[in-house]
Structure formats: C-alpha cells, structure tokens
Design a protein around this motif. Structure first.
Motif, PDB file in Angstrom:
ATOM      1  N   THR A  27       0.832  -1.192   0.000  1.00  0.00           N
ATOM      2  CA  THR A  27       0.000   0.000   0.000  1.00  0.00           C
ATOM      3  C   THR A  27       0.868   1.244   0.000  1.00  0.00           C
ATOM      4  N   LYS A  28       0.300   2.313  -0.522  1.00  0.00           N
ATOM      5  CA  LYS A  28       0.953   3.622  -0.471  1.00  0.00           C
ATOM      6  C   LYS A  28       0.229   4.425   0.593  1.00  0.00           C
ATOM      7  N   ARG A  29       0.986   4.992   1.504  1.00  0.00           N
ATOM      8  CA  ARG A  29       0.406   5.783   2.580  1.00  0.00           C
ATOM      9  C   ARG A  29       1.095   7.134   2.665  1.00  0.00           C
ATOM     10  N   ARG A  30       0.339   8.142   3.036  1.00  0.00           N
ATOM     11  CA  ARG A  30       0.891   9.465   3.337  1.00  0.00           C
ATOM     12  C   ARG A  30       0.819   9.600   4.849  1.00  0.00           C
ATOM     13  N   ILE A  31       1.982   9.813   5.483  1.00  0.00           N
ATOM     14  CA  ILE A  31       2.035   9.816   6.942  1.00  0.00           C
ATOM     15  C   ILE A  31       2.802  11.013   7.477  1.00  0.00           C
ATOM     16  N   LYS A  32       2.554  11.296   8.754  1.00  0.00           N
ATOM     17  CA  LYS A  32       3.365  12.239   9.516  1.00  0.00           C
ATOM     18  C   LYS A  32       3.793  11.486  10.769  1.00  0.00           C
ATOM     19  N   LEU A  33       5.088  11.360  10.945  1.00  0.00           N
ATOM     20  CA  LEU A  33       5.626  10.586  12.059  1.00  0.00           C
ATOM     21  C   LEU A  33       5.334  11.239  13.402  1.00  0.00           C
ATOM     22  N   ILE A  34       4.982  10.398  14.359  1.00  0.00           N
ATOM     23  CA  ILE A  34       4.737  10.852  15.722  1.00  0.00           C
ATOM     24  C   ILE A  34       5.828  10.338  16.648  1.00  0.00           C
ATOM     25  N   LYS A  35       6.117   9.021  16.539  1.00  0.00           N
ATOM     26  CA  LYS A  35       7.089   8.419  17.447  1.00  0.00           C
ATOM     27  C   LYS A  35       7.758   7.237  16.760  1.00  0.00           C
ATOM     28  N   LEU A  36       9.048   7.102  17.009  1.00  0.00           N
ATOM     29  CA  LEU A  36       9.815   5.974  16.502  1.00  0.00           C
ATOM     30  C   LEU A  36      10.399   5.265  17.706  1.00  0.00           C
ATOM     31  N   SER A  37       9.988   4.017  17.926  1.00  0.00           N
ATOM     32  CA  SER A  37      10.528   3.287  19.072  1.00  0.00           C
ATOM     33  C   SER A  37      10.795   1.847  18.667  1.00  0.00           C
ATOM     34  N   GLY A  38      12.043   1.451  18.827  1.00  0.00           N
ATOM     35  CA  GLY A  38      12.426   0.103  18.434  1.00  0.00           C
ATOM     36  C   GLY A  38      12.225  -0.092  16.942  1.00  0.00           C
TER      37      GLY A  38
END
Length: 74
Positions: A27-38
C-alpha cells in the motif's frame, strides 16, 4: 531506512511510503511521524485519517512530500 525516518521526524516532514501490510499487500500511505521506538513507527496516516503503527522493516520506500504540494493533497 531508519535514518531516513529519524531525519524526517526531526524535520517534521510529511512522507509518502510504500508499505507491506499484514495481508502482504503493498500500500501507499501518506504519513506524519509521531514516534519511533524500536522497530515500530507511530504515525498519523492521512489515507486512513487516524494514528497507525507501522513496522520499520515493512516500509519499502520513503519519499518526502513537496511542501508546495502538501497543502493540496495532505
């Protein structure tokens, strides 16, 4: 890939990603990152209009959204 995601989060960028979903579809998604963990990313998904969790290893491609286009499509 992880480094690109960290940089995008630091710069508050909106991204287009290609992602392998649980059902193995791409799938193609448009996102805005909130948190990166592990090995997980929490992001707001504009396609689903909700917060979603993504597995870093399932992200196939990352492309920053052009700021001029952002206002029209995001």
């Amino acid at each position: 890939m992880r480094e690109q995601l960290i940089k995008a989060m630091q710069q508050n960028q909106i991204l287009d990603i290609m992602y392998i979903a649980k059902d193995q579809s791409i799938t193609k998604r448009r996102i805005k990152l909130i948190k990166l963990s592990g090995e997980h990313v929490q992001a707001y998904c504009f396609s689903r209009h909700a917060k979603r969790n993504f597995i870093v290893d399932n992200i196939l491609a990352v492309h920053p959204v052009n700021k001029k286009v952002r206002g029209l499509e995001a």
